[in-house]
Design a protein around this motif. Sequence first.
Motif, PDB file in Angstrom:
ATOM      1  N   CYS A  43      22.406  13.945   5.900  1.00  0.00           N
ATOM      2  CA  CYS A  43      22.809  13.164   7.073  1.00  0.00           C
ATOM      3  C   CYS A  43      23.714  12.032   6.595  1.00  0.00           C
ATOM      4  O   CYS A  43      23.369  11.284   5.676  1.00  0.00           O
ATOM      5  CB  CYS A  43      21.588  12.597   7.792  1.00  0.00           C
ATOM      6  SG  CYS A  43      22.012  11.648   9.272  1.00  0.00           S
TER       7      CYS A  43
ATOM      8  N   ASP B  37       7.874  13.300   5.288  1.00  0.00           N
ATOM      9  CA  ASP B  37       9.026  12.408   5.416  1.00  0.00           C
ATOM     10  C   ASP B  37       9.749  12.736   6.720  1.00  0.00           C
ATOM     11  O   ASP B  37       9.376  13.656   7.450  1.00  0.00           O
ATOM     12  CB  ASP B  37       9.976  12.531   4.217  1.00  0.00           C
ATOM     13  CG  ASP B  37      10.498  13.954   4.018  1.00  0.00           C
ATOM     14  OD1 ASP B  37      10.615  14.692   5.011  1.00  0.00           O
ATOM     15  OD2 ASP B  37      10.781  14.334   2.864  1.00  0.00           O
ATOM     16  N   GLN B  38      10.806  12.001   7.013  1.00  0.00           N
ATOM     17  CA  GLN B  38      11.461  12.126   8.318  1.00  0.00           C
ATOM     18  C   GLN B  38      12.039  13.521   8.544  1.00  0.00           C
ATOM     19  O   GLN B  38      11.921  14.089   9.634  1.00  0.00           O
ATOM     20  CB  GLN B  38      12.573  11.079   8.439  1.00  0.00           C
ATOM     21  CG  GLN B  38      13.204  11.025   9.824  1.00  0.00           C
ATOM     22  CD  GLN B  38      14.191   9.874   9.964  1.00  0.00           C
ATOM     23  OE1 GLN B  38      14.398   9.113   9.036  1.00  0.00           O
ATOM     24  NE2 GLN B  38      14.801   9.752  11.119  1.00  0.00           N
ATOM     25  N   ALA B  39      12.669  14.093   7.512  1.00  0.00           N
ATOM     26  CA  ALA B  39      13.280  15.422   7.660  1.00  0.00           C
ATOM     27  C   ALA B  39      12.211  16.480   7.920  1.00  0.00           C
ATOM     28  O   ALA B  39      12.371  17.353   8.785  1.00  0.00           O
ATOM     29  CB  ALA B  39      14.084  15.764   6.409  1.00  0.00           C
ATOM     30  N   ASP B  40      11.102  16.410   7.164  1.00  0.00           N
ATOM     31  CA  ASP B  40      10.033  17.386   7.349  1.00  0.00           C
ATOM     32  C   ASP B  40       9.320  17.199   8.687  1.00  0.00           C
ATOM     33  O   ASP B  40       8.831  18.167   9.281  1.00  0.00           O
ATOM     34  CB  ASP B  40       9.023  17.287   6.202  1.00  0.00           C
ATOM     35  CG  ASP B  40       9.556  17.904   4.920  1.00  0.00           C
ATOM     36  OD1 ASP B  40      10.585  18.606   4.991  1.00  0.00           O
ATOM     37  OD2 ASP B  40       8.958  17.691   3.850  1.00  0.00           O
ATOM     38  N   GLN B  41       9.239  15.960   9.160  1.00  0.00           N
ATOM     39  CA  GLN B  41       8.644  15.717  10.481  1.00  0.00           C
ATOM     40  C   GLN B  41       9.449  16.412  11.572  1.00  0.00           C
ATOM     41  O   GLN B  41       8.885  16.974  12.516  1.00  0.00           O
ATOM     42  CB  GLN B  41       8.584  14.210  10.759  1.00  0.00           C
ATOM     43  CG  GLN B  41       7.468  13.487  10.038  1.00  0.00           C
ATOM     44  CD  GLN B  41       7.454  12.001  10.333  1.00  0.00           C
ATOM     45  OE1 GLN B  41       8.287  11.500  11.082  1.00  0.00           O
ATOM     46  NE2 GLN B  41       6.512  11.279   9.738  1.00  0.00           N
ATOM     47  N   MET B  42      10.770  16.378  11.442  1.00  0.00           N
ATOM     48  CA  MET B  42      11.624  17.040  12.426  1.00  0.00           C
ATOM     49  C   MET B  42      11.387  18.552  12.426  1.00  0.00           C
ATOM     50  O   MET B  42      11.280  19.175  13.480  1.00  0.00           O
ATOM     51  CB  MET B  42      13.090  16.733  12.112  1.00  0.00           C
ATOM     52  CG  MET B  42      14.073  17.283  13.128  1.00  0.00           C
ATOM     53  SD  MET B  42      14.721  18.893  12.625  1.00  0.00           S
ATOM     54  CE  MET B  42      15.598  18.437  11.131  1.00  0.00           C
TER      55      MET B  42
ATOM     56  N   ASP C 193      16.403  18.892   0.492  1.00  0.00           N
ATOM     57  CA  ASP C 193      16.910  18.846   1.867  1.00  0.00           C
ATOM     58  C   ASP C 193      17.969  19.921   2.055  1.00  0.00           C
ATOM     59  O   ASP C 193      18.754  20.209   1.152  1.00  0.00           O
ATOM     60  CB  ASP C 193      17.512  17.470   2.176  1.00  0.00           C
ATOM     61  CG  ASP C 193      16.483  16.365   2.087  1.00  0.00           C
ATOM     62  OD1 ASP C 193      15.425  16.498   2.723  1.00  0.00           O
ATOM     63  OD2 ASP C 193      16.726  15.380   1.380  1.00  0.00           O
TER      64      ASP C 193
ATOM     65  N   ALA D  20       1.605  14.915  10.343  1.00  0.00           N
ATOM     66  CA  ALA D  20       2.954  14.371  10.514  1.00  0.00           C
ATOM     67  C   ALA D  20       3.125  13.079   9.714  1.00  0.00           C
ATOM     68  O   ALA D  20       4.200  12.805   9.166  1.00  0.00           O
ATOM     69  CB  ALA D  20       3.239  14.118  11.994  1.00  0.00           C
ATOM     70  N   HIS D  21       2.049  12.278   9.641  1.00  0.00           N
ATOM     71  CA  HIS D  21       2.106  11.017   8.895  1.00  0.00           C
ATOM     72  C   HIS D  21       2.326  11.257   7.402  1.00  0.00           C
ATOM     73  O   HIS D  21       2.885  10.395   6.712  1.00  0.00           O
ATOM     74  CB  HIS D  21       0.814  10.232   9.119  1.00  0.00           C
ATOM     75  CG  HIS D  21       0.814   8.875   8.472  1.00  0.00           C
ATOM     76  ND1 HIS D  21       1.600   7.833   8.932  1.00  0.00           N
ATOM     77  CD2 HIS D  21       0.137   8.389   7.390  1.00  0.00           C
ATOM     78  CE1 HIS D  21       1.406   6.775   8.167  1.00  0.00           C
ATOM     79  NE2 HIS D  21       0.531   7.081   7.236  1.00  0.00           N
TER      80      HIS D  21
ATOM     81  N   LYS E  65      26.338  15.753   9.776  1.00  0.00           N
ATOM     82  CA  LYS E  65      25.708  16.278   8.561  1.00  0.00           C
ATOM     83  C   LYS E  65      26.722  16.988   7.680  1.00  0.00           C
ATOM     84  O   LYS E  65      27.736  17.502   8.160  1.00  0.00           O
ATOM     85  CB  LYS E  65      24.577  17.243   8.940  1.00  0.00           C
ATOM     86  CG  LYS E  65      23.452  16.585   9.716  1.00  0.00           C
ATOM     87  CD  LYS E  65      22.428  17.591  10.201  1.00  0.00           C
ATOM     88  CE  LYS E  65      21.336  16.912  11.017  1.00  0.00           C
ATOM     89  NZ  LYS E  65      20.361  17.895  11.554  1.00  0.00           N
TER      90      LYS E  65
ATOM     91  N   ASP F   1      24.772   9.285   8.069  1.00  0.00           N
ATOM     92  CA  ASP F   1      24.696   7.993   8.765  1.00  0.00           C
ATOM     93  C   ASP F   1      24.891   6.797   7.832  1.00  0.00           C
ATOM     94  O   ASP F   1      25.521   5.804   8.213  1.00  0.00           O
ATOM     95  CB  ASP F   1      23.355   7.859   9.485  1.00  0.00           C
ATOM     96  CG  ASP F   1      23.254   8.775  10.693  1.00  0.00           C
ATOM     97  OD1 ASP F   1      24.255   9.442  11.016  1.00  0.00           O
ATOM     98  OD2 ASP F   1      22.168   8.843  11.304  1.00  0.00           O
TER      99      ASP F   1
END
Length: 396
Positions: free
Chosen positions: A198, A348-353, A194, A344-345, A183, A200
């Motif tokens: 990340c 987004d992915q960051a907030d889910q974490m 954010d 959770a649905h 990161k 990646d």
Amino acid sequence: DMRIRFLIQKAAEYVFRRKGNFLLTTLVIATALYMLCDVFQMSAKSTYYIYETEHVFTDTDFVNVNILMTEQGSNGYDENVGRFLNRLKEQYGERAGKFMLLPVNYIQEGTEKRADTLYVDENLFDLCRVSFTEEKTRTDDTDMLYGYVCQEKLGEFPVGTILENANLGTKTRIVGYFEKGEKWAENLLFHSSDAVVCLDDYIVSVMDDAYFESSPLFYSNIYNSVYVRTAQGEQMGDLKFAVKALAKECGIKCYVNTMEDLVAAQRQENAELWKAIGIMLSFAIFVAMLGVGTAFLSDVFCWQKELAIMHVCGISRFELFWVIAFENLLKAILGVGAAFGLFAHSLDQADQMIFVQRVVPGVLVGVVVFIICASGIAFRAIWRKKVMTIIGEARL
């Protein structure tokens, strides 16, 4: 144990006989929990950004220069920004640097590809906790930049690959890689969607100064990602004062903050946010406790006669309490599953974490404690009636 199986069986039978009440109570629990998740998520995000941002940097012995954009586009302001950056480099040498995040169109073996790119001044590669593995020696060719990709992207961009910037013509040679999940700090600390970036899917390249040579407007991409490190024994206050004086001399406006300053400002914003969240949280908890508590009491009163009969037949008060608690825990499991799944649905992915790591554990503990307490209150409420009176009402 036969006694335990009997008690579980009785609770299950009651649930089956009163499916409507059971489902309605479960719906109340799910709705209340969804409200609580929404409120706790807002709080968790604000505190998580501080933790994540502090953690991503190698150290905090630096000042962040936030160049104000209010004058952007005015006559000569962007040129003044360039002059200021050059003066920083002259005065502080390797201690001063910048980075920027840009989507770039590359040409790779005749094929054009678009890739997010992190451009970093060479002396700033160790600003954040990213480990770069170099597999190919950097070239001395001044017309060739060097860069890195995520290890999982080496199939698409093998070491030695030369990428040409489709707009500027500059070339970047891939000389190594970094691990998945690395990161980097955001352009705007604490004020973006954010906390960190990340890497990646990013190409990390040494800074391409051709952008600023082509147009000073590109300086807008580094307005809050300029850093100056402190020298050994240098006071932060002295460095801040010197950088501000240099900015004034160059005709630009900026804030100069230490990490401690930035965190303190964010905590103050969080405190203001909590004033609003506190009202929402109190309302959500009140509605949840009122709705769920009322539903529990209603259900328990509906089968108080059965409980009285079981008590006369030798079932202890403690065991009867756990019959009630088991039914309520079953409702809670279904309600929690529905609320957590739907909430959770929607993230987004960051907030889910953030939700899984910082909200779910606390809410689960709170639900278990509440269920046990609510079951105890409901049980005490019906136990105030004499067992024989209840049995008499049942005409036994």
